[in-house]
Design an enzyme around this catalytic site. Structure first.
Site, mmCIF file in Angstrom:
data_model
loop_
_atom_site.group_PDB
_atom_site.id
_atom_site.type_symbol
_atom_site.label_atom_id
_atom_site.label_comp_id
_atom_site.label_asym_id
_atom_site.label_seq_id
_atom_site.Cartn_x
_atom_site.Cartn_y
_atom_site.Cartn_z
ATOM 1 N N ILE A 1 -5.466 62.936 -13.681
ATOM 2 C CA ILE A 1 -6.856 62.564 -13.424
ATOM 3 C C ILE A 1 -6.959 61.676 -12.186
ATOM 4 C CG2 ILE A 1 -6.809 60.523 -14.914
ATOM 5 C CD1 ILE A 1 -9.705 61.283 -15.747
ATOM 6 N N GLY B 1 -3.787 65.163 -17.249
ATOM 7 C CA GLY B 1 -4.737 66.254 -17.409
ATOM 8 C C GLY B 1 -4.167 67.611 -17.049
ATOM 9 N N ASP C 1 -3.111 69.213 -20.215
ATOM 10 C CA ASP C 1 -4.285 69.772 -20.897
ATOM 11 C C ASP C 1 -4.645 71.130 -20.300
ATOM 12 O OD1 ASP C 1 -5.301 67.399 -22.626
ATOM 13 O OD2 ASP C 1 -5.114 66.488 -20.656
ATOM 14 N N GLU D 1 -1.337 59.882 -20.688
ATOM 15 C CA GLU D 1 -2.559 59.148 -21.004
ATOM 16 C C GLU D 1 -2.341 57.761 -21.597
ATOM 17 O OE1 GLU D 1 -3.975 63.308 -20.419
ATOM 18 O OE2 GLU D 1 -2.206 62.332 -21.230
ATOM 19 N N ASP E 1 -7.578 63.606 -24.491
ATOM 20 C CA ASP E 1 -8.754 64.087 -25.223
ATOM 21 C C ASP E 1 -9.320 65.395 -24.678
ATOM 22 O OD1 ASP E 1 -9.775 63.147 -22.839
ATOM 23 O OD2 ASP E 1 -11.078 61.620 -23.718
#
Length: 294
Positions: A84, A141, A144, A164, A172
């Site tokens: 991120i 991320g 993810d 994270e 999340d």
């Protein structure tokens, strides 16, 4: 192998009509194969809000593009993604530190989270098989993102990090939901998620997170494009129905999965693709199956 790699680069370079993005580069290097690149190399492909949004837009568009039958996801520059963008974390902090009522701050935060979730879930909802080809670092991320792909390849220098907890939050956007089902090892998932340690390519292959390792980025991209081309040569009805059934089966019982594919195939088996594929198989390689767009 060098000429083939150079050929792929040449074929991948022109932009594709209708796929103009600020943070993504999209091309069609092989018939019915789309190549999507994360394209913020000067920022180590950090996931900023524009990239999050454009990933969702791109894969929603690919889902409806009848010229697309398989997708390869790669990244420009020296690493896949650093995770991120810190500017986005600052934006989230701005919501937390605002003077708004708690309920209103929570609603604003929830909207950001669900928007990011939906962006990456677009890969899973896209009926076209997606191969993520990861080189060097894939952080936060990025995990993810590639958990939403169908197939994961990597280069020998690749490493993966569920980062994270190091920035004070729980993942999340899909890692904690998808990774346990991908590798089937709850102990390892929790170790990676609680410690934020790096997992290198050999361990990723051993635990089943990736299915192939390539010597370097060039051979990685070439191998991913070759596999995508093989998939794209198959019946799009068969391939896309298979993906739908696999995604459904992951979250349902065996019987529910059987019922689901039974309901799908009572119509899909009536497709002309079954006849075309059967005739090509019976020819023992003398004729090639050619399927119409879907």
């Amino acid at each position: 192998m060098r000429p083939a790699v150079l050929s792929i680069r040449t074929m991948s370079s022109p932009p594709t009509d209708g796929y103009s993005y600020e943070t993504l580069a999209v091309s069609v290097p092989k018939e019915n194969v789309f190549h999507v690149q994360l394209n913020r190399p000067d920022k180590l492909n950090a996931l900023n809000k524009v990239l999050w949004r454009e990933i969702g837009e791109c894969f929603n568009q690919l889902a409806d593009d009848s010229d697309c039958r398989a997708v390869v996801l790669t990244a420009a520059g020296r690493m896949f993604t650093s995770g991120i963008d810190l500017s986005d974390l600052a934006m989230l902090a701005g919501i937390v530190m605002s003077d708004d009522d708690l309920a209103r701050k929570c609603r604003a935060m929830r909207k950001v989270i669900t928007t990011y979730q939906e962006s990456f879930t677009s890969l899973e909802k896209c009926s076209k098989p997606i191969i993520a080809a990861v080189h060097n670092a894939c952080v936060g991320g990025g995990i993810d993102l590639i958990c939403s792909a169908d197939i994961r390849y990597c280069s020998s220098d690749a490493w993966f990090q569920v980062k994270e907890v190091d920035v004070g939050l729980a993942a999340d956007v899909g890692t904690l939901q998808r990774l346990p089902k991908i590798i089937g090892n709850e102990s390892l998932v929790r170790e990676l998620s609680f410690s934020a340690r790096k997992m290198f390519s050999s361990e990723a292959l051993q635990c089943g997170f990736v299915s192939r390792i390539f010597a370097d980025k060039e051979s990685l991209v070439e191998g991913a494009l070759d596999m995508a081309s093989t998939i794209a040569s198959k019946s799009p009805v068969a391939v896309q129905t298979t993906k739908m059934a696999l995604v459904h089966a992951r979250d349902h019982s065996v019987q529910e999965g059987l019922d689901y594919i039974g309901n799908l195939n009572m119509s899909m088996l009536q497709s002309e693709d079954v006849r075309i594929a059967a005739m090509a198989e019976m020819s023992k390689g003398k004729s090639k199956a050619t399927f119409s767009k879907l």
